[in-house]
Enzyme design. Structure first.
Site, mmCIF file in Angstrom:
data_model
loop_
_atom_site.group_PDB
_atom_site.id
_atom_site.type_symbol
_atom_site.label_atom_id
_atom_site.label_comp_id
_atom_site.label_asym_id
_atom_site.label_seq_id
_atom_site.Cartn_x
_atom_site.Cartn_y
_atom_site.Cartn_z
ATOM 1 N N HIS A 87 31.777 34.565 37.569
ATOM 2 C CA HIS A 87 32.868 34.747 38.535
ATOM 3 C C HIS A 87 32.246 34.899 39.920
ATOM 4 O O HIS A 87 31.033 34.975 40.073
ATOM 5 C CB HIS A 87 33.651 36.031 38.218
ATOM 6 C CG HIS A 87 34.504 35.944 36.990
ATOM 7 N ND1 HIS A 87 35.865 35.838 37.037
ATOM 8 C CD2 HIS A 87 34.174 35.925 35.668
ATOM 9 C CE1 HIS A 87 36.353 35.773 35.804
ATOM 10 N NE2 HIS A 87 35.342 35.827 34.938
ATOM 11 N N GLU B 193 37.092 30.559 42.487
ATOM 12 C CA GLU B 193 35.705 31.031 42.505
ATOM 13 C C GLU B 193 34.774 29.825 42.323
ATOM 14 O O GLU B 193 34.141 29.631 41.292
ATOM 15 C CB GLU B 193 35.538 32.109 41.420
ATOM 16 C CG GLU B 193 36.444 33.308 41.724
ATOM 17 C CD GLU B 193 36.664 34.280 40.557
ATOM 18 O OE1 GLU B 193 35.960 34.166 39.541
ATOM 19 O OE2 GLU B 193 37.558 35.134 40.674
ATOM 20 N N HIS C 48 38.599 31.649 36.787
ATOM 21 C CA HIS C 48 39.380 31.851 38.011
ATOM 22 C C HIS C 48 39.171 30.689 38.968
ATOM 23 O O HIS C 48 38.044 30.406 39.395
ATOM 24 C CB HIS C 48 38.969 33.172 38.669
ATOM 25 C CG HIS C 48 39.431 34.367 37.881
ATOM 26 N ND1 HIS C 48 38.752 35.549 37.849
ATOM 27 C CD2 HIS C 48 40.536 34.519 37.098
ATOM 28 C CE1 HIS C 48 39.422 36.401 37.070
ATOM 29 N NE2 HIS C 48 40.501 35.800 36.597
ATOM 30 N N ARG D 272 44.221 31.586 41.801
ATOM 31 C CA ARG D 272 43.307 32.266 40.876
ATOM 32 C C ARG D 272 43.564 31.896 39.410
ATOM 33 O O ARG D 272 42.631 31.714 38.632
ATOM 34 C CB ARG D 272 43.484 33.777 41.063
ATOM 35 C CG ARG D 272 42.862 34.668 39.986
ATOM 36 C CD ARG D 272 43.149 36.130 40.324
ATOM 37 N NE ARG D 272 42.876 37.048 39.242
ATOM 38 C CZ ARG D 272 41.742 37.747 39.087
ATOM 39 N NH1 ARG D 272 40.764 37.606 39.955
ATOM 40 N NH2 ARG D 272 41.613 38.587 38.083
ATOM 41 N N GLU E 80 29.318 38.505 38.633
ATOM 42 C CA GLU E 80 29.988 38.197 39.897
ATOM 43 C C GLU E 80 28.910 37.686 40.846
ATOM 44 O O GLU E 80 27.966 38.403 41.173
ATOM 45 C CB GLU E 80 30.644 39.448 40.494
ATOM 46 C CG GLU E 80 31.716 40.079 39.619
ATOM 47 C CD GLU E 80 33.093 39.438 39.760
ATOM 48 O OE1 GLU E 80 33.217 38.430 40.496
ATOM 49 O OE2 GLU E 80 34.021 39.949 39.132
HETATM 50 O O1 0X9 Z 1 38.893 40.826 37.514
HETATM 51 C C1 0X9 Z 1 38.190 39.992 36.934
HETATM 52 O O2 0X9 Z 1 38.596 39.266 36.031
HETATM 53 C C2 0X9 Z 1 36.730 39.868 37.341
HETATM 54 N N1 0X9 Z 1 36.600 39.973 38.773
HETATM 55 S S1 0X9 Z 1 37.186 38.806 39.742
HETATM 56 O O3 0X9 Z 1 37.110 39.286 41.109
HETATM 57 N N2 0X9 Z 1 36.242 37.536 39.668
HETATM 58 O O4 0X9 Z 1 38.478 38.449 39.325
HETATM 59 C C3 0X9 Z 1 35.912 40.952 36.712
HETATM 60 C C4 0X9 Z 1 36.138 41.190 35.263
HETATM 61 C C5 0X9 Z 1 35.019 41.987 34.684
HETATM 62 N N3 0X9 Z 1 35.218 43.280 34.281
HETATM 63 C C6 0X9 Z 1 35.694 44.390 34.923
HETATM 64 N N4 0X9 Z 1 36.238 44.351 36.054
HETATM 65 N N5 0X9 Z 1 35.598 45.515 34.338
HETATM 66 ZN ZN ZN Z 2 36.972 35.947 38.668
#
Ligand code: 0X9
Ligand code: ZN
Length: 508
Positions: free
Chosen positions: A294, A175, A172, A230, A368
């Protein structure tokens, strides 16, 4: 008094979308915008906000968990009109972006004092390799959609056939600390090799692959045009690379709408960036662990992301997640929660770690990074190093997990002054030369360059060497020299790349 239904009109939000003002320098501005946290957003509201093209910063549809969203004054007024409660997290988004960039000049001195461009990251990889060409080399995964190199660094001490650990950042674009953290880890693995005994031992036992920028096109776009971009740069609308992997692809927590921030693309692996990382993992079947970095929220997310169902290895992952959270906490007292991503965050289908786990049986975690919302993506530069430090500790715990220390054990018969006794080493690699060391002094750490190992002994004396037999046994004859000096001696054996336990034994 009638209570208004908490359903936002999508049409109203779309109509209110204010195209960001493009300044002369072509960097998008966010004047008047804020980031608000909606404490208990429903899954339905989130879908509506996403469909309306709002910029959701972190989404947690679980009741009681917050959703952060960037809003224009008009969008905030629409939330007010609908009676949706929120708390203001970032008062002035443009001021936060300005503060992050400073005066536009990189801070001189330490490389980790500022966020770095793709070109600077690439040059720093070369610098690290030049520092230690014996343990580091550059890796190239191939081109991004717009033809940028997706590069990385391999770090490992002598020896072959080790478990490998893939650490990547920046699927992303916005980030930014997820670029600097993998770089900090690479930097420390190299600079602390043969300085810090734990890092030395792990670099000897594990093959580290670090790929800081999976999405260089999006990252550069975030640096030069739209700070909050993003996705990758497919068609100008972009594909969310972390919805483009095949495990669970197309499921909930992803979207078929090109304008969505979680657009999954037309098919699994439709994007060159996900193809490159997948092909790299396929080319290195010894990859047993994978962390996809992330930001933000301070979370250690275990499998699965695409479903709330617990994975077969849940108990192992949960224990590991807990140990990592503890190790991270020990560094700067920061709390990172851990648990299955689909349960403690939200369902996300088509993510990279679900693929590494589901298709390649590696431990696939998402981390994260900082913070918990005060600055969100615009994390102050002063937090780059602390974030790197605490996450290095987490990485070392995962590395220990895939490469348990000490496969050899050393034992000794009762030792007597001036008398010959046996010392035996078990579980040595058959046919390999095993070296036997002893010392009279308490545990310390001494690096043995020829073997690439760090002994847990001060001033070790080489007592001899033997070839391990087919069962992995090597036997040494020892005669403690004279009666003066210590009553105990410390014994350890070593082969290239690994050591045994340290045996402390008394001389009778
Ligand atoms: O949504 C995403 O891809 C990740 N969060 S972000 O805010 N950096 O975009 C998290 C992905 C990991 N897994 C789950 N959310 N279950
Ligand atoms: Zn992310």
């Amino acid at each position: 008094m009638t209570r208004r239904p908490r359903l936002l009109s999508v049409a109203a939000l779309v109509a209110l979308q204010a195209p960001a003002f493009i300044a002369a320098a072509q960097m998008m501005r966010y004047d008047g915008q804020q980031v608000v946290r909606i404490p208990d957003a429903s899954a339905r509201l989130i879908t509506q906000l996403d469909a309306a093209g709002l910029d959701i910063w972190t989404h947690r549809p679980t009741p009681g968990l917050p959703l952060d969203v960037r809003v224009t004054p008009q969008q905030k007024a629409a939330l007010d009109a609908e009676g949706i409660a929120y708390e203001i997290m970032i008062e002035d988004v443009q001021a936060a972006v300005d503060a992050e960039r400073g005066d536009g000049q990189n801070i001189a001195g330490d490389w980790f004092s500022d966020y770095r461009s793709t070109a600077e990251v690439s040059a720093y990889i070369d610098q690290l390799v030049a520092l230690r060409p014996d343990i580091a080399s550059r890796i190239e995964l191939g081109d991004s959609l717009q033809g940028r190199d997706i590069s990385g660094i391999r770090i490992s001490g002598p020896g072959n056939d080790k478990p490998a650990f893939l650490i990547n950042g920046c699927q992303h674009a916005r980030e930014w600390v997820a670029v600097m953290t993998p770089m900090y880890i690479a930097d420390q693995l190299i600079r602390q090799y043969q300085v810090d005994p734990e890092i030395t031992s792990l670099v000897n036992r594990v093959e580290f692959f670090i790929v800081p920028i999976v999405n260089p096109d999006g990252y550069e776009y975030s640096r030069t045009s739209d700070r909050f971009w993003r996705k990758n740069r497919r068609g100008g609308y972009g594909v969310d690379l972390n919805r483009n992997w095949s495990v669970g692809w197309g499921g909930s927590g992803s979207s078929g709408n090109q304008n969505s921030e979680i657009y999954r693309g037309t098919a699994p692996f439709s994007e060159p960036e996900t193809q490159r990382l997948r092909d790299f993992i396929d080319a290195n079947p010894n990859i047993d662990a994978h962390i996809d970095f992330h930001s933000y929220s301070q979370l250690i997310l275990q499998p699965w992301s695409y479903t709330e169902t617990l994975p077969p290895d849940h108990a192992e992952f949960n224990a590991l997640g807990s140990d990592m959270a503890d190790a991270i906490h020990d560094v700067h007292n920061e709390v990172y929660e851990h648990g299955p991503g689909g349960r403690i965050l939200y369902i996300a289908s088509g993510t990279a770690p679900d693929w590494s786990y589901g298709e390649r049986d590696a431990i696939g975690f998402t981390i994260e990074l900082r913070d918990t919302g005060q600055y969100g993506f615009v994390l102050p530069r002063s937090q780059i190093v602390p974030t790197g430090e605490e996450n290095l500790a987490g990485v070392l715990v995962m590395a220990e997990h895939i490469a348990p220390d000490i496969f050899m054990t050393v034992e000794a018969d009762a030792l007597f002054w001036g008398q010959v006794s046996d010392v035996r080493t078990f579980n040595a690699p058959p046919g390999e030369e095993v070296f036997f060391y002893w010392t009279r002094f308490g545990e310390g750490s001494t690096f043995i360059p020829g073997l690439g190992v760090t002994l847990g002994l001060d001033s070790p004396v080489l007592g001899g060497s033997e070839i391990a037999d087919a069962s992995g046994l090597a036997t040494f004859s020892v005669r403690p020299p004279n009666r003066r000096g210590a009553l105990v001696i410390w014994i350890q054996s070593a082969v290239a790349g690994d050591t045994s336990n340290v045996l402390v034994t008394q001389i009778n």
